[in-house]
Scaffold this motif. Structure first.
Motif, PDB file in Angstrom:
ATOM      1  N   ASP A  58       0.856  -1.189   0.000  1.00 30.29           N
ATOM      2  CA  ASP A  58       0.000   0.000   0.000  1.00 30.29           C
ATOM      3  C   ASP A  58       0.890   1.236   0.000  1.00 30.29           C
ATOM      4  O   ASP A  58       1.646   1.471   0.946  1.00 30.29           O
ATOM      5  CB  ASP A  58      -0.895  -0.018   1.241  1.00 30.29           C
ATOM      6  N   ASN A 113      -3.559  -1.007  13.698  1.00 27.76           N
ATOM      7  CA  ASN A 113      -3.452   0.214  12.908  1.00 27.76           C
ATOM      8  C   ASN A 113      -3.142  -0.156  11.456  1.00 27.76           C
ATOM      9  O   ASN A 113      -2.079  -0.713  11.176  1.00 27.76           O
ATOM     10  CB  ASN A 113      -2.336   1.105  13.471  1.00 27.76           C
ATOM     11  N   PRO A 114      -4.040   0.141  10.508  1.00 27.24           N
ATOM     12  CA  PRO A 114      -3.783  -0.224   9.107  1.00 27.24           C
ATOM     13  C   PRO A 114      -2.486   0.366   8.567  1.00 27.24           C
ATOM     14  O   PRO A 114      -1.808  -0.267   7.751  1.00 27.24           O
ATOM     15  CB  PRO A 114      -4.998   0.354   8.357  1.00 27.24           C
ATOM     16  N   VAL A 152       0.373  -1.930   9.564  1.00 26.90           N
ATOM     17  CA  VAL A 152       0.408  -3.146   8.741  1.00 26.90           C
ATOM     18  C   VAL A 152       1.075  -2.846   7.404  1.00 26.90           C
ATOM     19  O   VAL A 152       1.956  -3.584   6.944  1.00 26.90           O
ATOM     20  CB  VAL A 152      -1.010  -3.699   8.535  1.00 26.90           C
ATOM     21  N   LEU A 178      -3.963  -7.727   9.909  1.00 28.58           N
ATOM     22  CA  LEU A 178      -4.672  -6.583  10.482  1.00 28.58           C
ATOM     23  C   LEU A 178      -5.721  -7.060  11.478  1.00 28.58           C
ATOM     24  O   LEU A 178      -6.563  -7.898  11.168  1.00 28.58           O
ATOM     25  CB  LEU A 178      -5.342  -5.767   9.371  1.00 28.58           C
ATOM     26  N   ARG A 211      -9.014  -6.373  13.649  1.00 28.63           N
ATOM     27  CA  ARG A 211     -10.201  -5.522  13.530  1.00 28.63           C
ATOM     28  C   ARG A 211     -10.511  -4.869  14.878  1.00 28.63           C
ATOM     29  O   ARG A 211     -10.443  -5.529  15.911  1.00 28.63           O
ATOM     30  CB  ARG A 211     -11.393  -6.338  13.052  1.00 28.63           C
TER      31      ARG A 211
END
Length: 311
Positions: free
Chosen positions: A64, A142-143, A146, A166, A168
């Motif tokens: 990402d 915390n995205p 990751v 990740l 939730r």
């Protein structure tokens, strides 16, 4: 330069952050005393990655690139290779200094499977992989963390045996993304230190509401820690350490502070963090099938990981 180096995330707006643990979120109370300061020339490194042709491959679909980069960081446990810290991802070097030293100096991850709870930038996990871990599973709620850990692993070409999951927010338990049949030789964490309210993802680095994460971690050890396995936790908050020691002993675990400092002589919040080891007590060691037991007994490096009952 390595052809496996991934493309670089967004660096267009490196907003300044408050680098005090606890003041990272505007509503927080100062607890960990400092963050590392950004180095001005770290951005030159990022700029070179962006402009020099042929230095990196095309963007990878498994990474990402939407997060902003805050700074570059170097640690000796990873040969001082520069890594990226994404905006909103926490890292305080003194929190896990003793843990990283054990990974590299005592080779505690060599030939072992590792789980890290709350990986942040991924530094402890990456140190384990560089130190010979056969597999590392890391988690974070915390995205951005990751994404950050995955990116740094790709930069160091350590992502082959590395998986980041990740967690939730509605299921924040320590093992909520771990299968019932998954066990590890080594479980490590620099968890949130204080009981407090979480208002945004970054707050999970500071606060463990009601110490629910601590409780879920301790409760899950018999199911997820291999025979002879070790759990190493880094804390620098006296109330959390006192609670951890009491809770672990009440559950029948072996618990030991791996630090020469006396807890009573320290302030409420302190750095470097203190390392606490938790092992399963007698009668709590999970049974394994004969094939797995044979594999363990044939591994000479497993000798120092046997239970230390009575230690």
């Amino acid at each position: 330069m390595s052809s496996t180096l991934p493309n670089t995330p967004n660096t267009s707006s490196p907003a300044a952050l408050h680098f005090n643990r606890g003041s990272f979120a505007t509503s927080a109370v100062v607890s960990r005393s400092k963050w590392v300061r950004p180095r001005r020339f770290g951005w030159l490194w990022v700029w070179l990655l962006l402009v020099l042709p042929g230095c990196y491959s095309a963007s990878r679909s498994d990474l990402d690139y939407s997060y902003e980069v805050y700074q570059t960081i170097q640690i000796p446990e990873l040969s001082d290779q520069e890594l990226l810290q994404f905006k909103s991802v926490f890292w305080e070097p003194d929190d896990t200094a003793s843990l990283r030293k054990m990974v590299t100096g005592d080779h505690i991850a060599d030939g072992r499977t590792v789980m890290e709870i709350g990986t942040g930038m991924g530094l402890v996990s990456l140190a384990c992989l560089a130190g010979g871990a056969t597999k590392v599973v890391a988690t974070d709620i915390n995205p951005a963390a990751v994404a950050n850990a995955k990116y740094n692993a790709a930069m160091l070409d350590l992502d082959t045996d590395f998986e980041v999951r990740l967690v939730r927010p509605e299921q924040p338990g320590a093992f909520s993304v771990i299968r019932d049949d998954e066990r590890f030789d080594l479980i490590v964490s620099n968890p949130p230190w204080e009981d407090g309210t979480v208002d945004q993802p970054a707050d999970h680095a500071f606060y463990d509401p009601g110490f629910a994460l601590m409780d879920s971690l301790l409760a899950g050890l018999p199911k997820h820690l291999n025979p002879g396995g070790r759990c190493l936790l880094a804390y620098g908050h006296k109330p959390a350490i006192t609670r951890l020691l009491s809770k672990a002993e009440s559950l029948g675990y072996q618990v030991k502070v791996l630090d020469d400092r006396k807890l009573d002589d320290l302030p409420n919040d302190f750095l470097p963090g203190m390392l606490v080891e938790v092992r399963l007590g007698r009668g709590q060691i999970p049974k394994v099938d004969s094939g797995q037991a044979l594999e363990k007994s044939s591994d000479p490096s497993a000798a120092d990981s046997q239970p230390n009952d009575g230690d």
